[in-house]
Design an enzyme around this catalytic site. Structure first.
Site, short mmCIF file in Angstrom:
data_model
loop_
_atom_site.label_atom_id
_atom_site.label_comp_id
_atom_site.label_asym_id
_atom_site.label_seq_id
_atom_site.Cartn_x
_atom_site.Cartn_y
_atom_site.Cartn_z
N TYR A 21 -3.72 97.72 -40.79
CA TYR A 21 -4.44 98.49 -39.50
C TYR A 21 -5.24 97.30 -38.48
CZ TYR A 21 -3.09 102.76 -41.92
OH TYR A 21 -2.32 103.96 -42.44
N ASN A 65 1.96 109.19 -35.48
CA ASN A 65 3.48 108.97 -34.98
C ASN A 65 4.11 110.16 -35.15
OD1 ASN A 65 5.94 107.89 -34.81
ND2 ASN A 65 5.73 106.82 -36.73
N CYS A 116 5.85 103.88 -39.39
CA CYS A 116 4.47 103.79 -39.58
C CYS A 116 4.07 103.70 -41.25
CB CYS A 116 3.72 105.12 -39.34
SG CYS A 116 4.74 106.57 -39.73
N HIS A 117 5.23 103.73 -42.32
CA HIS A 117 5.20 103.83 -43.54
C HIS A 117 4.67 102.13 -43.82
CE1 HIS A 117 9.39 103.31 -42.70
NE2 HIS A 117 9.24 102.45 -43.64
N GLU A 133 13.32 99.67 -48.82
CA GLU A 133 13.27 98.52 -47.95
C GLU A 133 13.14 97.42 -48.71
OE1 GLU A 133 10.75 98.93 -44.65
OE2 GLU A 133 11.69 100.85 -43.89
#
Length: 179
Positions: free
Chosen positions: A100, A128, A136-137, A163
């Site tokens: 962040y 989001n 956003c993950h 991912e």
């Protein structure tokens, strides 16, 4: 008029929303702020071309491919600040994370400010409206905490594992609303 469709995924049933031409929402079942940016009732219309494109994108993603976000017509509703944060999210590569604070520094630079609050960025990330596609993950706390995912920490972990992200330096938050 807004439209909706459902899509099954490895992280549960997804609800997609459209204004008829662009995707305006994608929420995981039980997600915090579910449907929050769509102020009207949505008519079920699963055969809209934008839904077909989004479902194809999601199927590619969950099969291990890396479809480009630009393949889809996205129109997330939010303030100029939130849309700028979501634009930054779209630039985070698959399997990588950003904090962040790092997003706050980039936002400060874009806005020609000396500083930007990581909490303000957190609010934008948390709201989001197009989960998974606007990733956003991939945002974590400065200490590597997996905090702050409106879809739930377990789904955030599943998406990052999917991912191929290196989770070895990431930790579960000790307490908080993200658990």
């Amino acid at each position: 008029m807004y439209y909706s469709a459902q899509h099954s995924s490895p992280v549960g049933t997804l609800t997609l929303a459209s204004d008829g031409s662009s995707l305006v929402g994608l929420w995981l079942q039980g997600q915090k702020y579910f449907g929050g940016t769509v102020a009207q009732a949505m008519a079920e219309s699963p055969r809209l071309p934008v839904f077909n494109a989004a479902k194809e994108w999601l199927d590619k993603y969950f099969s291990g491919q890396k479809p480009a976000i630009a393949e889809l017509p996205l129109a997330p509703y939010g303030s100029e600040f939130r849309r700028a944060v979501w634009e930054i999210l779209c630039s985070i590569p698959y399997g990588e994370v950003i904090t962040y604070g790092e997003i706050a520094k980039e936002m400060a630079a874009r806005m020609h400010r000396a500083h930007m609050s990581a909490q303000a960025v957190g609010g934008a990330v948390g709201h989001n409206p197009i989960s998974i596609i606007i990733p956003c993950h991939r945002v974590v706390g400065s200490n590597g905490s997996l905090t702050g995912y409106a879809g739930g920490i377990e789904k955030k972990i599943r998406l990052l594992e999917h991912e191929g992200a290196d989770l070895s330096k990431l930790v579960l938050p000790a307490k908080g609303t993200a658990l």
